[in-house]
Scaffold this motif. Structure first.
Motif, mmCIF file in Angstrom:
data_model
loop_
_atom_site.group_PDB
_atom_site.id
_atom_site.type_symbol
_atom_site.label_atom_id
_atom_site.label_comp_id
_atom_site.label_asym_id
_atom_site.label_seq_id
_atom_site.Cartn_x
_atom_site.Cartn_y
_atom_site.Cartn_z
ATOM 1 N N ALA A 1 -32.999 27.429 10.196
ATOM 2 C CA ALA A 1 -34.098 27.283 11.160
ATOM 3 C C ALA A 1 -34.381 25.824 11.534
ATOM 4 N N GLY A 2 -34.043 24.891 10.667
ATOM 5 C CA GLY A 2 -34.199 23.487 11.036
ATOM 6 C C GLY A 2 -35.573 22.905 10.742
ATOM 7 N N PRO A 3 -35.696 21.579 10.906
ATOM 8 C CA PRO A 3 -36.918 20.854 10.541
ATOM 9 C C PRO A 3 -38.151 21.379 11.275
ATOM 10 N N GLU B 1 -27.889 19.648 9.086
ATOM 11 C CA GLU B 1 -28.670 20.475 10.025
ATOM 12 C C GLU B 1 -27.747 21.440 10.780
ATOM 13 N N PRO B 2 -28.348 22.487 11.378
ATOM 14 C CA PRO B 2 -27.516 23.480 12.091
ATOM 15 C C PRO B 2 -26.601 22.833 13.144
ATOM 16 N N ASP B 3 -27.026 21.685 13.728
ATOM 17 C CA ASP B 3 -26.177 21.048 14.760
ATOM 18 C C ASP B 3 -25.110 20.144 14.143
ATOM 19 N N GLY B 4 -25.008 20.132 12.809
ATOM 20 C CA GLY B 4 -23.954 19.364 12.149
ATOM 21 C C GLY B 4 -24.364 17.948 11.771
ATOM 22 N N SER B 5 -25.572 17.523 12.138
ATOM 23 C CA SER B 5 -25.994 16.157 11.802
ATOM 24 C C SER B 5 -26.523 16.101 10.368
ATOM 25 N N ALA B 6 -26.488 14.892 9.794
ATOM 26 C CA ALA B 6 -27.073 14.697 8.464
ATOM 27 C C ALA B 6 -28.575 14.866 8.604
ATOM 28 N N GLY B 7 -29.170 15.655 7.711
ATOM 29 C CA GLY B 7 -30.534 16.086 7.988
ATOM 30 C C GLY B 7 -31.566 15.697 6.959
ATOM 31 N N GLY C 1 -35.644 5.060 5.141
ATOM 32 C CA GLY C 1 -34.687 4.165 5.774
ATOM 33 C C GLY C 1 -34.481 4.578 7.220
ATOM 34 N N ALA C 2 -33.915 3.666 7.993
ATOM 35 C CA ALA C 2 -33.761 3.891 9.435
ATOM 36 C C ALA C 2 -33.016 5.191 9.733
ATOM 37 N N ASP C 3 -31.992 5.477 8.931
ATOM 38 C CA ASP C 3 -31.197 6.677 9.202
ATOM 39 C C ASP C 3 -31.537 7.829 8.253
ATOM 40 N N GLY C 4 -32.637 7.656 7.516
ATOM 41 C CA GLY C 4 -33.065 8.748 6.622
ATOM 42 C C GLY C 4 -32.078 9.046 5.513
#
Ligand code: GLC
Length: 515
Positions: A109-111, A150-156, A126-129
């Motif tokens: 479901a995501g953030p 995350e569901p879109d493939g990014s680091a979450g 940090g800037a990039d979490g």
């Protein structure tokens, strides 16, 4: 009351896969009857991928096929009830497994979603979490946060897990979490169980804002430092009140909380009249075999019970700590001391717990081959800590070599050591001097006393390195000798001794009950 803790993987295997199961417990119920215990606390048997052997639950209202099914559990309840024994289930409300449907939904479901709000997800620092939200360590080693994709493939985001990454912590400020636990409580109570041992009962509530722990906080496994914001938050008590309201609808049912909280005033809050019925006080599991330390441990447990006007509980060991025989020195000395401490434990007022295998005098087995270790702690600490497999080795029932009647399989889930042939239940059953015979006799005698729960004992003057006490109901006088010299036994009839007496003298590492 004496309750017997069964670690289901390790008690007895009926289906021949090398891992204990519920039918194994049913088949061995005679052992419990002969031991004379009043009931069983069963470590978790709910559906679980088994990363932490059942303490990572993927469906809290089903039985894991490894152990049987709901029907087998019902038959076990009936079997125990038929012999006048109760069954206490283990509940794990602090976290789920990553295989729980809720966690899969949270990832998908995501953030910011209501699905994530059932757990504790945060953005990283940090800037990039890419740095964890706080510096919190996990009890099993490494950080208490894991980053997701995350569901879109990014680091979450990151999610909190006070234990293994496979055990995400639930968010107890979310009403859905409490509603679901209520369903779970009713599910098992309706099936006939007599109550619950509540896992990590002091850890359920988290602070509203999560902040770094201060430098120097004691983070050793299962020890609680007061400055450690991970545990013992005020909100935890509302959770226990809610549980209590449900359990009280079922007459006779009770809760036992796992409460690793040191200061007695804070511990006592968990057993106020509208919270847990009982809580485990672990002082005896940590006390060395020294008179002063044992007395302090007993006094702190009694003090906690006096503050809340509750019933004290006692345990020499469980599935998380080194077995008492090994803690007290292993070999003949460790065994003699564990036997002596049994007489201390059973002379105390309240509820006594016996961890399966203690009645056989099993030691912890630190020689489990390294490639067979299963406790997440082993990998999480980079092999610095062995973890708790040593106290979970399957029980020896009969015969002179592994698997000692535990299973019909050739191998057991954790290998058993050679040399346990003289420790099997069958061998010890026919030996009046065995540890098993001592347990049976001590429990039988204890049941002949009125059964006081008043949290007090009277300490009488005695020799250095010894303790002499009696319960308020005067049931028995107990004396233990932790010194290196034999001392005279006080006047009175010896009802039971943990080892041979030296004429009228009590040898070192020995205890007696006198009347
Ligand atoms: C409790 C259990 C322990 C488990 C942990 C996480 O401390 O006794 O065995 O690993 O909780 O659920």
């Amino acid at each position: 009351m004496v309750l017997y803790q069964i670690y289901p993987r390790s008690f007895a295997d009926a289906d021949g896969d090398g891992t204990g199961d519920l039918q194994g417990v049913i088949d061995r119920a005679g052992h419990l009857e002969r031991l004379g215990v009043d009931g069983v606390w069963l470590s978790p048997i709910m559906r679980s991928p088994g990363v932490d052997h059942g303490y990572d639950v993927s469906d809290p209202r089903d039985v894991d096929p490894l152990f049987g099914d709901v029907g087998t559990l019902r038959r076990l309840v009936e079997r125990l009830h038929a012999s006048g024994m109760v069954l206490i289930m283990d509940l794990v409300p602090n976290h789920t497994s990553i295989e729980h449907a809720w966690f899969a939904a949270a990832l998908a479901a995501g953030p910011g979603s209501p699905e994530r709000a059932r757990y504790i997800f945060r953005d990283g620092r940090g800037a990039d979490g890419s740095a964890p939200p706080t510096n919190w360590p996990s009890v099993f080693g490494g950080p208490a946060w894991t980053r997701v994709t995350e569901p879109d493939g990014s680091a979450g985001q990151w999610y909190l897990h006070l234990f293994a990454p496979e055990q995400p912590d639930l968010n107890w400020s979310n009403g859905e979490v409490a509603d679901d636990l209520e369903r779970t409580l009713r599910f098992w109570l309706d099936l006939g169980v007599d109550g619950f041992r509540i896992d990590v009962a002091h850890g359920l509530a988290k602070p509203e804002t999560l902040e770094d722990l201060p430098e120097g906080v004691e983070i050793a496994q299962l020890v609680v430092d007061e400055r450690d914001a991970r545990w013992d938050r005020p909100g935890v008590h509302d959770v226990h009140r809610r549980i209590r309201r449900v359990v009280d609808e079922y007459p006779g049912a009770a809760t036992f909380g796992e409460v690793w909280v040191g200061p007695v005033e804070r511990f006592a809050r968990y057993v106020r009249p509208d919270e847990l019925h009982f809580a485990f006080h672990f002082a005896l599991t940590g006390a060395p075999f020294e008179a002063a330390a044992i007395r302090d441990a007993v006094e702190s447990t009694l003090e906690a019970s006096r503050i809340a006007d509750s019933t004290p509980t006692w345990a020499l060991s469980n599935h998380d700590v080194v077995r008492e025989v090994t803690r007290y020195g292993n070999g003949a000395i460790g065994t003699a001391r564990a036997r002596a401490m049994l007489l201390v434990e059973l002379a105390l007022p309240g509820i006594a717990f016996v961890y399966n295998g203690a009645e056989l005098g099993l030691p912890s087995d630190f020689r489990v081959p390294r490639d067979r270790l299963t406790d997440p702690t082993w990998e999480r600490t980079g092999h610095a800590e062995l973890g708790r497999d040593h106290c979970r080795v399957p029980l020896p029932w009969a015969g002179s070599a592994p698997p000692y009647g535990f299973t019909t399989a050739e191998d057991t889930w954790l290998p058993q050591p050679r040399g346990w042939g003289r420790l099997t239940a069958r061998e010890q059953s026919v030996d009046p001097d065995s540890t098993l015979s001592l347990y049976r006799e001590a429990i039988r005698i204890r049941h002949s006393w009125p059964g006081t729960t008043v949290p007090a004992v009277t300490w009488l003057d005695t020799f250095d390195g010894c303790l002499l006490f009696c319960r308020e109901d005067g049931g028995v006088l107990c004396m233990i000798n932790t010194s290196r010299h034999a001392v005279p036994v006080p006047d009175g009839d010896v009802v039971l001794a943990s080892g041979p007496l030296d004429g009228t003298r009590l040898p070192p590492d020995t205890a007696v009950w006198l009347q």
